[in-house]
Design an enzyme around this catalytic site. Structure first.
Site, PDB file in Angstrom:
ATOM      1  N   THR A 176      -5.929   3.285  -5.160  1.00  0.00           N
ATOM      2  CA  THR A 176      -5.354   4.053  -6.263  1.00  0.00           C
ATOM      3  C   THR A 176      -4.513   3.173  -7.168  1.00  0.00           C
ATOM      4  OG1 THR A 176      -5.309   6.039  -4.865  1.00  0.00           O
ATOM      5  CG2 THR A 176      -3.936   6.047  -6.844  1.00  0.00           C
ATOM      6  N   CYS A 187      -4.357  -1.129  -2.135  1.00  0.00           N
ATOM      7  CA  CYS A 187      -4.367   0.315  -2.360  1.00  0.00           C
ATOM      8  C   CYS A 187      -5.349   0.578  -3.487  1.00  0.00           C
ATOM      9  CB  CYS A 187      -2.962   0.793  -2.746  1.00  0.00           C
ATOM     10  SG  CYS A 187      -2.859   2.520  -3.248  1.00  0.00           S
ATOM     11  N   ASP A 215       0.862  -1.176   0.000  1.00  0.00           N
ATOM     12  CA  ASP A 215       0.000   0.000   0.000  1.00  0.00           C
ATOM     13  C   ASP A 215       0.899   1.226   0.000  1.00  0.00           C
ATOM     14  OD1 ASP A 215      -2.441   1.488   0.186  1.00  0.00           O
ATOM     15  OD2 ASP A 215      -2.084   1.779   2.314  1.00  0.00           O
ATOM     16  N   SER A 216       0.304   2.375  -0.260  1.00  0.00           N
ATOM     17  CA  SER A 216       1.070   3.612  -0.223  1.00  0.00           C
ATOM     18  C   SER A 216       1.488   3.991   1.195  1.00  0.00           C
ATOM     19  CB  SER A 216       0.255   4.752  -0.840  1.00  0.00           C
ATOM     20  OG  SER A 216      -0.940   4.941  -0.118  1.00  0.00           O
ATOM     21  N   TYR A 271      -0.689   8.295  -2.742  1.00  0.00           N
ATOM     22  CA  TYR A 271      -0.640   8.083  -4.183  1.00  0.00           C
ATOM     23  C   TYR A 271      -1.778   8.803  -4.907  1.00  0.00           C
ATOM     24  CZ  TYR A 271       2.762   4.172  -3.877  1.00  0.00           C
ATOM     25  OH  TYR A 271       3.870   3.395  -3.688  1.00  0.00           O
ATOM     26  N   GLY A 272      -2.876   9.012  -4.203  1.00  0.00           N
ATOM     27  CA  GLY A 272      -4.106   9.454  -4.858  1.00  0.00           C
ATOM     28  C   GLY A 272      -4.038  10.780  -5.574  1.00  0.00           C
ATOM     29  N   THR A 308      -8.071   1.628   1.413  1.00  0.00           N
ATOM     30  CA  THR A 308      -7.912   0.757   2.580  1.00  0.00           C
ATOM     31  C   THR A 308      -7.635   1.530   3.866  1.00  0.00           C
ATOM     32  OG1 THR A 308      -5.635   0.369   1.822  1.00  0.00           O
ATOM     33  CG2 THR A 308      -7.263  -1.360   1.379  1.00  0.00           C
ATOM     34  N   GLU A 310      -3.658   8.767   8.651  1.00  0.00           N
ATOM     35  CA  GLU A 310      -2.227   8.530   8.846  1.00  0.00           C
ATOM     36  C   GLU A 310      -1.662   9.330  10.016  1.00  0.00           C
ATOM     37  OE1 GLU A 310       0.460   7.132   6.558  1.00  0.00           O
ATOM     38  OE2 GLU A 310      -1.025   5.862   5.571  1.00  0.00           O
TER      39      GLU A 310
END
Length: 268
Positions: free
Chosen positions: A75, A73, A10-11, A42-43, A185, A152
């Site tokens: 994205t 992820c 995932d990012s 990433y989005g 996610t 995050e």
């Protein structure tokens, strides 16, 4: 062969919700997780950058003799995988198809909402897959770019999260959707806030958890499921702060991260 690990990337930390579900339903499986925390999110990136980052993530995991990769992820799954997955011999699963199928299955009024990063929503992939499965479905989408940094940074249940979520979700609530795909996610960490705005009558779907179930089905079909029934180990790699990942990761994983988190170099 069966005891080779499952790779998940995932990012950032959101993919740990997928790891959590894998541990629950496949406790004998070893897992290698890579979180590209140095380049999150990433989005908001360009299509070309997302593809390049996703390729880096896949190439990193392949160093560990992986039997299956899950792109946890939204994205990467929507923007990059259509261009990359056929270039590798290992099966690479995204998180879109699992959630799209489930949404079509559970909706009662045929009105499905999708929230995700800007990249995921711009791709239109969720609506495309849903309408391929059932053309009569109506899909309403909205990008929620602030959700990932809120999660995050540990603000999942803050007043700020509630205010931002209300702004993002009100248009979907007004469309009378009865099913909402949490198309990133990270978003299950906001489930309490999202449910409070959308109402109990709206079914929330977590693509990461649904992808884990599809991964189990795939491994069973291919006779690749580990012979072990418990004792699977998880190993974690990140591209930035080990300390931050270790401190916050337990929130996503549902338990503290007790194993050593490794700093990985994936940048060119």
């Amino acid at each position: 062969m069966k005891n080779r690990p499952i790779g998940v990337f995932d990012s950032g930390l959101g993919g740990l919700t997928t790891v959590r579900e894998i541990r629950r339903i496949m406790p004998g499986e070893d897992i290698i997780y890579f979180g590209d925390t140095g380049r999150v999110p990433y989005g908001s990136r360009s299509r070309e950058t997302i593809i390049r980052y996703t390729k880096d993530d896949i190439d990193f995991l392949l160093k560990y003799d992986i039997k299956l990769i899950i792109a946890a992820c939204g994205t990467a799954s929507s923007v990059a995988l259509p261009h990359l997955k056929d270039k590798y011999s290992v099966n690479i699963m995204g998180v879109l198809e699992s959630a799209a199928r489930k949404a079509v299955e559970v909706t009662k009024n045929g009105r499905i909402g999708v929230i995700g990063t800007s990249g995921t929503i711009k791709s239109g992939k969720y609506a495309e897959i849903i309408n391929q499965l059932s053309p009569e479905m109506q899909v309403f989408s909205n990008a929620c770019p602030m959700f990932v940094p809120l999660v995050e940074n540990g603000y999942s249940e803050s007043t700020a999260a509630q205010l931002i979520a209300k702004d993002y979700l009100t248009p979907l609530k007004n469309e009378n959707v009865d099913t909402l795909i949490l198309g990133c996610t990270h978003y299950p960490l906001l489930e309490k806030v999202i449910s409070g705005i959308m109402g109990d009558e709206v079914t929330l779907l977590s693509p990461g958890a649904l992808a884990a179930a599809d991964a189990r089905d795939y491994l069973m079909r291919e006779n690749l499921l580990s012979a072990r029934t418990d004792g699977g180990k998880s190993e974690f790699f990140v591209s930035d702060s080990v300390e931050s990942f270790t401190a916050l990761g337990g929130t996503f994983l549902g338990s503290p991260i007790e194993s050593t988190v490794h700093l990985a170099e994936v940048f060119e």
